[in-house]
Write an enzyme that holds these catalytic residues in place. Structure first.
Site, PDB file in Angstrom:
ATOM      1  N   GLU A  39       0.840  -1.207   0.000  1.00  0.00           N
ATOM      2  CA  GLU A  39       0.000   0.000   0.000  1.00  0.00           C
ATOM      3  C   GLU A  39       0.868   1.247   0.000  1.00  0.00           C
ATOM      4  O   GLU A  39       1.999   1.225   0.474  1.00  0.00           O
ATOM      5  CB  GLU A  39      -0.966   0.002   1.190  1.00  0.00           C
ATOM      6  CG  GLU A  39      -0.316  -0.230   2.546  1.00  0.00           C
ATOM      7  CD  GLU A  39      -0.408   0.973   3.461  1.00  0.00           C
ATOM      8  OE1 GLU A  39      -0.497   2.100   2.939  1.00  0.00           O
ATOM      9  OE2 GLU A  39      -0.361   0.769   4.692  1.00  0.00           O
ATOM     10  N   ARG A  64       0.645  -2.427  12.250  1.00  0.00           N
ATOM     11  CA  ARG A  64      -0.113  -3.285  11.331  1.00  0.00           C
ATOM     12  C   ARG A  64      -0.505  -2.542  10.055  1.00  0.00           C
ATOM     13  O   ARG A  64      -1.607  -2.694   9.540  1.00  0.00           O
ATOM     14  CB  ARG A  64      -1.346  -3.877  12.024  1.00  0.00           C
ATOM     15  CG  ARG A  64      -1.008  -4.672  13.277  1.00  0.00           C
ATOM     16  CD  ARG A  64      -2.218  -5.382  13.849  1.00  0.00           C
ATOM     17  NE  ARG A  64      -2.667  -6.448  12.951  1.00  0.00           N
ATOM     18  CZ  ARG A  64      -2.106  -7.659  12.875  1.00  0.00           C
ATOM     19  NH1 ARG A  64      -1.057  -7.947  13.628  1.00  0.00           N
ATOM     20  NH2 ARG A  64      -2.578  -8.570  12.056  1.00  0.00           N
ATOM     21  N   CYS A  69       7.727  -1.237  -1.958  1.00  0.00           N
ATOM     22  CA  CYS A  69       8.877  -2.142  -2.074  1.00  0.00           C
ATOM     23  C   CYS A  69      10.019  -1.821  -1.127  1.00  0.00           C
ATOM     24  O   CYS A  69      10.630  -2.735  -0.559  1.00  0.00           O
ATOM     25  CB  CYS A  69       9.375  -2.182  -3.519  1.00  0.00           C
ATOM     26  SG  CYS A  69      10.172  -0.661  -4.104  1.00  0.00           S
ATOM     27  N   HIS A 107      13.020   0.185  -7.757  1.00  0.00           N
ATOM     28  CA  HIS A 107      12.373  -1.001  -7.189  1.00  0.00           C
ATOM     29  C   HIS A 107      13.384  -1.843  -6.426  1.00  0.00           C
ATOM     30  O   HIS A 107      14.401  -2.274  -6.972  1.00  0.00           O
ATOM     31  CB  HIS A 107      11.709  -1.854  -8.266  1.00  0.00           C
ATOM     32  CG  HIS A 107      11.028  -3.053  -7.678  1.00  0.00           C
ATOM     33  ND1 HIS A 107       9.949  -2.936  -6.824  1.00  0.00           N
ATOM     34  CD2 HIS A 107      11.298  -4.386  -7.769  1.00  0.00           C
ATOM     35  CE1 HIS A 107       9.569  -4.145  -6.433  1.00  0.00           C
ATOM     36  NE2 HIS A 107      10.383  -5.040  -6.983  1.00  0.00           N
ATOM     37  N   ASP A 122      10.980 -11.226  -3.755  1.00  0.00           N
ATOM     38  CA  ASP A 122      10.394  -9.894  -3.918  1.00  0.00           C
ATOM     39  C   ASP A 122       8.964  -9.907  -3.390  1.00  0.00           C
ATOM     40  O   ASP A 122       8.069 -10.474  -4.014  1.00  0.00           O
ATOM     41  CB  ASP A 122      10.417  -9.484  -5.395  1.00  0.00           C
ATOM     42  CG  ASP A 122       9.905  -8.068  -5.626  1.00  0.00           C
ATOM     43  OD1 ASP A 122       9.528  -7.397  -4.645  1.00  0.00           O
ATOM     44  OD2 ASP A 122       9.879  -7.634  -6.794  1.00  0.00           O
TER      45      ASP A 122
END
Length: 281
Positions: A39, A64, A69, A107, A122
């Site tokens: 998210e 939580r 990435c 990334h 990943d």
């Protein structure tokens, strides 16, 4: 066991795994995907995304929340290393949308050495991310719980692809060069602040399911997939419903003093988009 690993296994609803094996890597990879969602809400709130160990532990484990990435693979790297895996981060260039020129390295992914082989892991590429590690071997189709992938090699460059119907779609390219924490900080800052960054213009979420399904959200459009097929699509009618969906379907914590968010804060985020629930996206 360290307090960090105890919190990590608790978050993953996973029994502690103390021996670094390929099977343990597979188990942890899928459990991480299913427990901690992808998210980008902090980019939109906006809040600065910190990559130090304490910040990732507080946000992803205790509050939580999910992340993207640099956060998800940063946490995964620490967990793997603490278990005893030989692991380090790599940086890739996202080419999923066929950019006209080669984009920057934005990334984060992982290279894991285990049982005398190298593997790519990943947990941070959103809806299309790996849910199992891939053996670092070119031109071999490899099955994961959520689809088929392969690695291609051009000189020192590796290209990760996924099978989309009858075709192979490139996701990102990378090499095995050593990266420093400062490289991740730079890529993270660019991803969060570049005006044209995809993360600045859409609310994006994904949580994978153990049965091969996944849940995705793009702004107000919620989709449930099973074995690669959309089996439910919902245009969330309003922000209160969206606020509940983020908690119930994606498991996001909202009450943490530092990392939680209110319905009013979410409403301010969604109001900034040129999108409406009835339009779907």
């Amino acid at each position: 066991m360290t307090s960090f690993l105890h919190a990590y296994f608790t978050r993953l609803h996973c029994q502690p795994l103390g021996v670094p094996t390929v099977e343990a890597l597979r188990t942890l990879h899928l459990a991480h995907n299913c427990a901690i969602p992808f998210e980008n809400l902090d980019v939109l709130l906006p809040r600065e995304i910190q990559l130090d160990e304490t910040a990732l532990e507080e946000k992803l484990l205790y509050a939580r929340r999910g992340g993207y990435c640099f956060e998800l693979n940063g946490l995964f790297e620490r967990a793997l290393r603490d278990i005893g895996f030989n692991v380090r981060s790599l940086l890739g260039r996202v080419i999923l949308s066929h950019p006209a020129s080669l984009p920057p390295r934005t990334h984060r992914l992982l290279l894991v050495d285990v049982e005398d082989e190298q593997w790519i892991a990943d947990v941070g590429f959103g809806g299309q991310t790996l849910t199992a590690p891939l053996r670092l071997q070119a031109e071999i189709a490899q099955q994961t719980p959520h689809g088929e992938y392969r690695l291609m090699q051009e000189g020192s460059t590796w290209i990760l692809q996924f099978r989309h119907h009858e075709h192979w779609q490139s996701m990102y390219c990378f090499d095995l060069g050593v990266q420093q924490q400062s490289d991740h900080v730079m890529g993270n800052f660019w991803s969060a602040h570049w005006p044209q960054s995809h993360f600045r213009h859409h609310l994006l979420m994904c949580r994978h399911l153990p049965d091969g399904g996944k849940l995705t959200l793009t702004n107000f459009h919620f989709t449930r997939y099973h074995q690669g097929h959309a089996v439910e699509q919902v245009n969330v009618p309003d922000v209160p419903s969206l606020y509940q969906l983020l908690q119930q379907q994606f498991g996001l914590g909202v009450n943490d003093v530092k990392h939680g968010f209110t319905e009013a804060e979410l409403a301010a985020v969604m109001a900034a988009f040129d999108t409406h629930p009835e339009a779907g996206k």
